[in-house]
Design a protein around this motif. Structure first.
Motif, mmCIF file in Angstrom:
data_model
loop_
_atom_site.group_PDB
_atom_site.id
_atom_site.type_symbol
_atom_site.label_atom_id
_atom_site.label_comp_id
_atom_site.label_asym_id
_atom_site.label_seq_id
_atom_site.Cartn_x
_atom_site.Cartn_y
_atom_site.Cartn_z
ATOM 1 N N ALA A 68 5.287 -5.870 1.911
ATOM 2 C CA ALA A 68 4.729 -4.668 1.262
ATOM 3 C C ALA A 68 4.694 -4.815 -0.259
ATOM 4 O O ALA A 68 3.734 -4.389 -0.915
ATOM 5 C CB ALA A 68 5.545 -3.441 1.652
ATOM 6 N N ARG A 92 3.695 -0.498 4.695
ATOM 7 C CA ARG A 92 4.655 0.337 3.974
ATOM 8 C C ARG A 92 5.801 0.705 4.911
ATOM 9 O O ARG A 92 5.546 0.998 6.086
ATOM 10 C CB ARG A 92 4.000 1.633 3.500
ATOM 11 N N ARG A 119 5.349 4.992 0.256
ATOM 12 C CA ARG A 119 4.278 4.719 -0.713
ATOM 13 C C ARG A 119 4.797 4.516 -2.130
ATOM 14 O O ARG A 119 4.012 4.361 -3.066
ATOM 15 C CB ARG A 119 3.283 5.887 -0.721
#
Ligand SMILES: Cc1cc2nc3c(=O)[nH]c(=O)nc-3n(C[C@H](O)[C@H](O)[C@H](O)COP(=O)(O)OP(=O)(O)OC[C@H]3O[C@@H](n4cnc5c(N)ncnc54)[C@H](O)[C@@H]3O)c2cc1C
Length: 375
Positions: free
Chosen positions: A61, A313, A339
């Protein structure tokens, strides 16, 4: 931190491997931006640290992220606001230290963000209107933007290049003497008399009195605790702007966001999809994002597409991170940054460093307690 060798634990570990000689104060599972930042913070506090990474550090991520440092109260969950604001404030020093120690530029930009919020945010959440008037006409701030048919607001936010940031954190961690073991996943935390005493991979174990799970979207896969993290897929693409300064600000609209880098790249993102651990991109989705970028900035019609990608994520059921000690003594977790993991890296490193050391973190971590989930 002190070493106290647990004999029972050593026997358990010795049964898993033929050469367990070295021990560390703390083992960090996962070498994304959260694990790397925490490893550096723990080294600064004098701990010996081993990062155990399934693949190559910093390629999940943290490699896929856009790098907006969003701490705006309209877009940030209320419970996360104190950490988001604190972390945003820490960023200039955090980035500067990593740059100086690694020699890698992380492209921290502070031109701010122009937001075209969804209508419900404008009318139902007045926070935008009060704090965020444009400092100049839009045509002066960003001449390349298409004539907008909706209100725009200005946020004093920064952005950073997450790939460069993660590379800088990796280099800094190595320079500071953090050890790395890469190439196989940690399968479980090894316990002795109910306490953590190391981690086990398929054919090897490592010993430490303290273990912290920073495995992002995969955090729930490591026994004994099944933290309820899940992958939330995001697809993005990168364009080369026709001129390096075509856009100065981050632009955020409901259709897409645009993040300019100082070298002339422009990131266009991102989807938010429940697609399991699938990291493939989909041509129709990338084209949709591309069209949204062209609608915002028509001059991008000649911009070359450099690459597209997808990342996962680390999501949680309540969209808040999971931070703190687990029910197993010596075992901690710092995951679920969803996020905002790039934004939250400095504050997570600071508070988890304190928690692991046994000190008060200076923030109320109860909204993020692992115990809020039955795991
Ligand atoms: C498209 C997209 C855009 C984003 N944009 C932004 C943004 O603008 N701003 C922002 O703040 N955040 C953004 N994010 C979110 C941010 O990227 C994440 O919150 C953050 O990177 C999480 O960091 P992490 O270290 O927890 O996870 P990761 O970077 O995923 O690292 C976890 C590491 O753990 C390793 N691992 C997993 N399982 C094991 C195991 N069993 N044993 C050993 N190692 C293991 C993985 O290989 C990986 O290296 C975005 C994310 C995506 C996907």
């Amino acid at each position: 931190m002190r070493h106290t060798w647990a004999w029972a634990c050593r026997a358990r570990l010795a049964s898993l491997t033929i050469c367990v000689m070295k021990t560390w104060d703390v083992i960090v599972i996962g070498g994304g931006i959260i694990g790397l930042s925490l490893a550096i913070a723990l080294r600064k506090r004098g701990a010996t640290v081993l990062v155990v990474e399934r693949g190559e550090p910093g390629r999940e991520a943290s490699h896929a992220a856009g790098g907006m440092l969003v701490d705006c109260s309209v877009e940030t969950p209320a419970a996360l606001q104190p950490l988001a604001s604190a972390s945003a404030l820490m960023y200039p020093e955090f980035a500067y230290e990593l740059e100086v120690e690694s020699g890698v530029k992380v492209d921290l930009r502070d031109q701010g963000t122009i937001v075209f919020p969804p209508p419900e945010h404008v009318y139902e959440r007045p926070g935008f209107k009060l704090a965020s008037l444009l400092p100049a006409p839009l045509t002066e701030l960003e001449p390349a933007l298409a004539e907008p048919d909706r209100p725009a607001f200005y946020l004093k936010e920064r952005s950073v290049d997450p790939r460069a940031l993660t590379a800088a954190a990796l280099k800094t961690a190595k320079n500071r003497g953090v050890d790395f073991a890469s190439g196989n996943p940690v399968e479980s935390v090894v316990l002795s008399q109910g306490k953590a005493c190391g981690v086990a991979r398929a054919n090897r174990a490592y010993h430490a009195e303290k273990v912290v799970n920073c495995a992002g979207a995969w955090s729930g896969q490591i026994a004994p605790h099944a933290f309820p993290t899940r992958p939330v897929k995001g697809q993005m693409l990168c364009l080369v702007m026709p001129s390096r300064t075509l856009l100065k600000h981050v632009i955020r609209s409901p259709e897409a966001y645009l993040i300019p880098r100082s070298d002339g790249r422009l990131l266009v993102g991102a989807t938010v999809e429940e697609a399991g651990f699938d990291k493939r991109t989909d041509a129709a989705t990338i084209q949709r994002l591309h069209r949204a970028a062209l609608a915002l900035v028509p001059e991008l019609s000649n911009a070359k597409i450099l690459e597209d990608w997808a990342g996962l994520r680390p999501g949680t059921p309540d969209a808040l991170p999971i931070l703190g000690p687990t029910g197993t003594p010596g075992y901690f977790v710092a995951t679920g940054h969803f996020r905002d993991g790039i934004l939250l890296a400095p504050i997570t490193a600071e508070i988890m460093g304190a928690v692991i050391e046994g000190r008060q973190p200076g923030y109320d971590l109860s909204p993020f307690a692992p115990s809020r989930f039955q795991s």
